[in-house]
Enzyme design. Structure first.
Site, PDB file in Angstrom:
ATOM      1  N   CYS A 115      65.680  32.906  57.292  1.00  0.00           N
ATOM      2  CA  CYS A 115      65.230  34.270  57.609  1.00  0.00           C
ATOM      3  C   CYS A 115      64.683  35.013  56.395  1.00  0.00           C
ATOM      4  CB  CYS A 115      66.369  35.070  58.204  1.00  0.00           C
ATOM      5  SG  CYS A 115      66.972  34.282  59.689  1.00  0.00           S
ATOM      6  N   HIS A 261      64.081  41.870  58.636  1.00  0.00           N
ATOM      7  CA  HIS A 261      64.060  40.663  59.461  1.00  0.00           C
ATOM      8  C   HIS A 261      64.555  41.034  60.855  1.00  0.00           C
ATOM      9  CE1 HIS A 261      64.790  36.838  61.117  1.00  0.00           C
ATOM     10  NE2 HIS A 261      66.104  36.882  60.973  1.00  0.00           N
ATOM     11  N   ASN A 291      64.007  36.346  67.585  1.00  0.00           N
ATOM     12  CA  ASN A 291      64.128  36.067  66.143  1.00  0.00           C
ATOM     13  C   ASN A 291      63.219  34.879  65.803  1.00  0.00           C
ATOM     14  OD1 ASN A 291      64.895  35.135  63.621  1.00  0.00           O
ATOM     15  ND2 ASN A 291      67.093  35.307  64.003  1.00  0.00           N
TER      16      ASN A 291
HETATM   17  N1  ACO Z   1      75.018  35.304  77.548  1.00  0.00           N
HETATM   18  C1  ACO Z   1      76.174  35.730  78.076  1.00  0.00           C
HETATM   19  N2  ACO Z   1      77.353  35.693  77.421  1.00  0.00           N
HETATM   20  C2  ACO Z   1      77.339  35.200  76.177  1.00  0.00           C
HETATM   21  C3  ACO Z   1      76.168  34.729  75.565  1.00  0.00           C
HETATM   22  C4  ACO Z   1      74.968  34.795  76.296  1.00  0.00           C
HETATM   23  N3  ACO Z   1      73.785  34.388  75.810  1.00  0.00           N
HETATM   24  N4  ACO Z   1      76.459  34.310  74.310  1.00  0.00           N
HETATM   25  C5  ACO Z   1      77.774  34.496  74.128  1.00  0.00           C
HETATM   26  N5  ACO Z   1      78.315  35.033  75.268  1.00  0.00           N
HETATM   27  C6  ACO Z   1      79.702  35.408  75.524  1.00  0.00           C
HETATM   28  C7  ACO Z   1      80.686  34.664  74.650  1.00  0.00           C
HETATM   29  O1  ACO Z   1      81.034  33.430  75.228  1.00  0.00           O
HETATM   30  C8  ACO Z   1      81.842  35.624  74.573  1.00  0.00           C
HETATM   31  O2  ACO Z   1      82.562  35.503  75.751  1.00  0.00           O
HETATM   32  P1  ACO Z   1      84.177  35.699  75.751  1.00  0.00           P
HETATM   33  O3  ACO Z   1      84.413  37.110  75.283  1.00  0.00           O
HETATM   34  O4  ACO Z   1      84.551  35.453  77.161  1.00  0.00           O
HETATM   35  O5  ACO Z   1      84.696  34.685  74.769  1.00  0.00           O
HETATM   36  C9  ACO Z   1      81.164  36.996  74.607  1.00  0.00           C
HETATM   37  O6  ACO Z   1      79.854  36.784  75.164  1.00  0.00           O
HETATM   38  C10 ACO Z   1      81.026  37.624  73.247  1.00  0.00           C
HETATM   39  O7  ACO Z   1      80.440  36.676  72.373  1.00  0.00           O
HETATM   40  P2  ACO Z   1      80.223  36.985  70.859  1.00  0.00           P
HETATM   41  O8  ACO Z   1      79.651  35.778  70.196  1.00  0.00           O
HETATM   42  O9  ACO Z   1      81.486  37.565  70.319  1.00  0.00           O
HETATM   43  O10 ACO Z   1      79.104  38.128  70.947  1.00  0.00           O
HETATM   44  P3  ACO Z   1      78.561  39.068  69.831  1.00  0.00           P
HETATM   45  O11 ACO Z   1      78.715  40.454  70.229  1.00  0.00           O
HETATM   46  O12 ACO Z   1      79.052  38.679  68.456  1.00  0.00           O
HETATM   47  O13 ACO Z   1      76.998  38.762  69.881  1.00  0.00           O
HETATM   48  C11 ACO Z   1      75.300  37.638  68.638  1.00  0.00           C
HETATM   49  C12 ACO Z   1      76.519  37.497  69.578  1.00  0.00           C
HETATM   50  C13 ACO Z   1      74.221  38.374  69.391  1.00  0.00           C
HETATM   51  C14 ACO Z   1      74.837  36.241  68.294  1.00  0.00           C
HETATM   52  C15 ACO Z   1      75.700  38.434  67.367  1.00  0.00           C
HETATM   53  O14 ACO Z   1      76.921  37.937  66.859  1.00  0.00           O
HETATM   54  C16 ACO Z   1      74.653  38.391  66.282  1.00  0.00           C
HETATM   55  O15 ACO Z   1      73.535  38.824  66.461  1.00  0.00           O
HETATM   56  N6  ACO Z   1      75.010  37.899  65.086  1.00  0.00           N
HETATM   57  C17 ACO Z   1      74.115  37.860  63.943  1.00  0.00           C
HETATM   58  C18 ACO Z   1      73.018  36.875  64.111  1.00  0.00           C
HETATM   59  C19 ACO Z   1      72.164  36.819  62.846  1.00  0.00           C
HETATM   60  O16 ACO Z   1      71.850  37.812  62.257  1.00  0.00           O
HETATM   61  N7  ACO Z   1      71.835  35.615  62.429  1.00  0.00           N
HETATM   62  C20 ACO Z   1      71.118  35.467  61.169  1.00  0.00           C
HETATM   63  C21 ACO Z   1      69.698  35.307  61.337  1.00  0.00           C
HETATM   64  S1  ACO Z   1      69.211  33.848  62.139  1.00  0.00           S
HETATM   65  C22 ACO Z   1      68.851  32.683  60.888  1.00  0.00           C
HETATM   66  O17 ACO Z   1      69.162  32.808  59.766  1.00  0.00           O
HETATM   67  C23 ACO Z   1      68.172  31.441  61.319  1.00  0.00           C
END
Ligand code: ACO
Length: 334
Positions: A115, A261, A291
């Protein structure tokens, strides 16, 4: 004094739009979950089965940027290609792009910084130009994520986020004593957190690099500890902002537009609020592209230029955090 100035920008995304509703055909997810957690409404993915690599998207974006800069391919004296989804394990996509541009001896350098690839690439371009080693550098960020995503429910936390796309900038040496072009950059990495966002296979540390067992265990798909990366991002982005302001001797108010980003709308909203910035100063387009990793910042820049938000005299900050972990920021005056 030699300054590294962006003189042309271009973007390209494949024509296939994949909406959140489309994703529900393959995995247990919903438009509501994706919008609420990430801000994403749609992304572009390459057509399945049509051999399209990062260099193909990069070529289309490069041609657009070069047309705006008034460059011919022969004018380029270095290609810097940032991607985490190279066409091949090796050689780098920069070499493939070089050939597609009709060049046969121009150096090409790949950057694997995910990223922050664009910011690392811009800092590299700046160093090459200031040292006199290059005068015209084509800097490209391009990704084909879709061919490497687990689109079953098991991979839903990662696969809903990523979009395919490319963007390029033409960086040119300008002799000027006025503060112009790249005014400064700050780069960071912390390899201790490498495994919090990675694609493990194929891997040179494995013997052989890819086995049927790895495929069965789905180790060729990306995995992410989303929560810890989210926390790192909301801590590191304000921190690196202050560092780059200090390095350039600028104040927050001197920045006309912040182009972060596009990883998650909520991360960037959190950033805007914690830095007490007016909403209109932080650019977002994740809603439409998802992304696109190395492409995301230059893609946003190209849109901002097109929308008239960036023009001559604008001071723009680029910043991001992602896999590596890496985080970085750069300031550029147009
Ligand atoms: N649809 C429905 N439910 C989902 C999905 C989905 N696509 N994905 C996860 N869930 C569920 C999970 O199973 C979990 O269920 P549970 O509570 O029953 O266990 C619940 O939703 C919550 O999941 P979390 O992973 O805790 O959700 P969170 O609020 O953390 O959001 C996300 C996830 C969007 C990925 C977030 O953590 C995020 O954006 N993190 C940062 C990402 C980032 O910046 N990455 C770096 C850049 S990318 C790179 O470098 C290549």
């Amino acid at each position: 004094m030699k300054r590294a100035v962006i003189v042309g920008t271009g973007r390209y995304v494949p024509p296939r739009v994949v909406t959140n509703a489309d994703l529900t055909r393959w995995m247990d997810t919903s438009d509501e979950w994706i919008r609420q957690r990430t801000g994403i409404e749609q992304r572009y993915w390459v057509e399945e089965g049509v051999r399209t690599g990062a260099s193909d998207l990069g070529l289309a974006a490069s041609q657009r940027a070069m047309a705006k800069a008034g460059w011919q391919a022969e004018d380029i004296d270095l290609i810097i290609f940032a991607t985490l989804s190279p066409d091949l394990f090796f050689p780098g996509s920069g070499c493939l792009l070089q050939h597609k541009l009709g060049l046969s001896a121009t150096p090409a350098l790949d950057i694997r910084q995910q990223c922050t690839g664009f910011i690392y690439g811009l800092a590299t371009a700046d160093a090459y130009i200031r040292s006199g080693m290059a005068r015209r550098i084509l800097l490209v960020g391009a990704e084909v994520h879709s061919s490497g995503l687990d689109i079953s429910t098991a991979g839903r936390d990662v696969s809903v986020i990523f979009g395919d796309g490319a963007a390029a900038v033409c960086v040119e040496a300008v002799d000027s004593d006025a503060p112009l072009g790249v005014l400064g950059s700050v780069l960071h990495a912390n390899g201790a957190l490498a495994e919090s966002l990675m694609t493990e296979a194929p891997a040179s540390r494995e013997w052989p690099r890819l086995t049927e067992a790895m495929l069965r265990e789905r180790r060729h798909f990306p995995t992410m500890d989303g929560k810890s990366i989210f926390k790192e991002a909301v801590r590191r982005l304000p921190e690196v902002t202050r560092e780059v302001l200090e390095a350039t001797g600028l104040a927050l108010e001197d920045i006309d537009l912040f182009i972060p980003h596009q990883a998650n709308f909520r991360i960037n909203q959190f950033y805007q609020q914690s830095m007490k910035l007016p909403e209109k100063k932080v650019f977002h387009n994740i809603q439409r592209y998802g992304n696109t990793t190395a492409a995301s910042i230059p893609l946003a820049l190209d849109e901002a230029v097109e929308m008239g938000l960036v023009g001559q005299g604008s001071t723009v900050m680029f910043l991001g955090l992602g896999s590596g972990l890496t985080w970085a920021a750069a300031v550029h005056r147009f």
